[in-house]
Design a protein around this motif. Structure first.
Motif, short mmCIF file in Angstrom:
data_model
loop_
_atom_site.label_atom_id
_atom_site.label_comp_id
_atom_site.label_asym_id
_atom_site.label_seq_id
_atom_site.Cartn_x
_atom_site.Cartn_y
_atom_site.Cartn_z
N ALA A 148 36.79 49.58 27.39
CA ALA A 148 36.14 49.71 28.69
C ALA A 148 37.13 50.39 29.63
O ALA A 148 38.33 50.46 29.34
N LEU A 149 36.64 50.91 30.74
CA LEU A 149 37.50 51.58 31.72
C LEU A 149 37.24 50.95 33.08
O LEU A 149 36.09 50.85 33.52
N TRP A 150 38.32 50.58 33.74
CA TRP A 150 38.23 49.81 34.99
C TRP A 150 38.88 50.57 36.13
O TRP A 150 40.02 51.01 36.00
N GLN A 151 38.13 50.74 37.22
CA GLN A 151 38.65 51.41 38.41
C GLN A 151 38.70 50.34 39.52
O GLN A 151 37.67 50.01 40.11
N PRO A 152 39.90 49.79 39.79
CA PRO A 152 39.99 48.58 40.62
C PRO A 152 39.63 48.79 42.09
O PRO A 152 39.09 47.87 42.71
N GLU A 153 39.92 49.97 42.68
CA GLU A 153 39.62 50.14 44.11
C GLU A 153 38.12 50.13 44.36
O GLU A 153 37.63 49.47 45.27
N GLU A 154 37.40 50.88 43.52
CA GLU A 154 35.93 50.94 43.68
C GLU A 154 35.23 49.85 42.88
O GLU A 154 34.01 49.70 42.96
N ARG A 155 35.99 49.13 42.06
CA ARG A 155 35.45 48.07 41.19
C ARG A 155 34.32 48.60 40.29
O ARG A 155 33.24 48.01 40.19
N LEU A 156 34.63 49.74 39.66
CA LEU A 156 33.70 50.33 38.70
C LEU A 156 34.16 49.92 37.30
O LEU A 156 35.36 49.97 37.00
N LEU A 157 33.23 49.55 36.44
CA LEU A 157 33.58 49.21 35.07
C LEU A 157 32.65 49.95 34.11
O LEU A 157 31.44 49.73 34.09
N VAL A 158 33.27 50.86 33.32
CA VAL A 158 32.54 51.54 32.25
C VAL A 158 32.59 50.61 31.04
O VAL A 158 33.68 50.27 30.58
N VAL A 159 31.45 50.19 30.55
CA VAL A 159 31.43 49.15 29.50
C VAL A 159 31.03 49.67 28.13
O VAL A 159 30.96 48.89 27.18
N GLY A 160 30.76 50.98 28.01
CA GLY A 160 30.37 51.53 26.71
C GLY A 160 29.16 50.79 26.16
O GLY A 160 28.20 50.53 26.88
N PRO A 196 32.89 43.35 38.28
CA PRO A 196 32.72 44.70 38.82
C PRO A 196 31.61 44.76 39.87
O PRO A 196 30.66 43.98 39.82
N ARG A 197 31.76 45.70 40.78
CA ARG A 197 30.71 46.00 41.75
C ARG A 197 29.64 46.86 41.09
O ARG A 197 28.45 46.67 41.32
N VAL A 198 30.10 47.80 40.25
CA VAL A 198 29.17 48.67 39.53
C VAL A 198 29.52 48.61 38.04
O VAL A 198 30.66 48.84 37.65
N LEU A 199 28.51 48.31 37.25
CA LEU A 199 28.68 48.23 35.80
C LEU A 199 28.00 49.46 35.21
O LEU A 199 26.81 49.69 35.45
#
Ligand SMILES: [Zn+2]
Length: 329
Positions: A148-160, A196-199
């Motif tokens: 998975a890929l996590w972007q902490p400032e925007e709280r985006l999580l790419v979950v595949g 995450p804010r956005v999954l």
């Protein structure tokens, strides 16, 4: 009925493309190092590359959440245009040594055009994608190298394929061991803990409510742990539906011989203590009954929304016949 709440918004530097099967969804990250997360199915590589170039000009890096054919099919073409490819370390190493098991392509009978990986990713590694830093989060289960890929400032999580708005990824108990379901559940908990804010899932829409999506997925993942036979059936249904989609259906009288010749079906039958013939017949019958598969013009088709694939596009060699990997740059 209440209207669906809107999906959480993405920052302006991220362009999301939801795609029907057989393509995984794609995320394009703009900035000084334009990056693409997952590259779709091989049969749609031209469209994937054209879309990325239209929106970003160039793609410097393609990051794969995992190596299934619907996520890596555009790698070869984007690489020819100058992109580097990054993937989880176990998959990167197997791709480099041309392991015949690469991409599970031959086992699942899902073609992938040959590519090489220049960047092997480990847990906790920070990657600059576009203009933002993303953290690599190892999330094995659906495949051993899944990330998975996590972007902490925007709280985006790419979950595949870890989860979607409606389900969890299937697990390959035959190839990856009976623990794969437990591993997937642990990875799901790890992702949920990031809150995450956005999954961003690889299939289906962005969930309007990430917390609700995780609680559904956690229940479903627990069921795959508690019911290994159910997990094997779930995988078989997903693999068979995908086979039908990329072939524009299979003539009804060729379906059973097709299935009998598949390694995944033979392995699933063994786990279920059935003969391959019995499993093939039951799989087809139950999917016809549930409406997941339909008979039309003498062919069995997958009912789920999917984009046609040109038959020529399937004519790529299995990894055992791929040319040797170029040395890392
Ligand atoms: Zn997958």
């Amino acid at each position: 009925m209440n209207p669906q709440p809107p999906a959480p918004s993405l920052p302006s530097w991220a362009t999301w493309r939801q795609r029907p099967f057989p393509d995984a969804n794609t995320l394009l990250l703009h900035g000084r190092q334009p990056a693409l997360v997952d590259s779709g199915f091989v049969g749609h590589a031209e469209q994937t590359a054209a879309w990325a170039r239209a929106h970003a000009g160039t793609v410097d890096l393609v990051v794969n959440t995992h190596w299934h054919s619907d996520h890596v099919g555009g790698n070869a073409l984007l690489q020819a245009y100058g992109a580097a490819i990054a993937a989880g370390a176990p998959e990167a190493e197997a791709i480099s040594r041309r392991d015949p098991g690469c991409c599970v392509a031959e086992y699942l009978d899902q073609p992938v055009a040959p590519y090489t990986v220049g960047l092997a990713l480990d847990d906790g590694q920070i990657l600059r994608l576009g203009d933002a830093d993303w953290e690599v989060v190892r999330t094995p289960g659906h495949t051993p190298g899944h990330l998975a890929l996590w972007q902490p400032e925007e709280r985006l999580l790419v979950v595949g394929d870890g989860l979607s708005d409606y389900d969890v990824g299937w697990v390959n108990l035959a190839l990856d061991g009976l623990d794969a379901a437990t591993t997937a559940l642990a990875s799901l908990k790890r992702m949920a803990d990031l809150a995450p804010r956005v999954l961003l899932p690889s299939h289906g829409p962005i969930p309007a409510d990430p917390t609700a999506a995780f609680s559904t997925a956690l229940r479903r993942a627990q069921r795959l742990v508690d019911d290994p036979d159910g997990a094997v059936w779930y995988g078989a249904r997903r693999i068979f539906a995908f086979a039908l989609m990329i072939r524009g259906g299979i003539p009804a009288d060729e379906v059973e011989p097709y299935l009998h010749a598949r390694a995944w079906l033979t392995d699933a039958a063994q786990l279920l203590e059935l003969t391959p013939e019995a499993l093939a017949a039951e799989l087809t019958a139950t999917m016809l009954r549930s409406g997941a598969v339909v008979l039309r013009d003498g062919r069995l088709h997958a009912a789920a929304d999917h984009t046609p694939v040109a038959p020529d596009a399937l004519r790529v060699p299995y990894p055992r016949a791929w040319p040797a990997a170029a040395p890392p740059r």
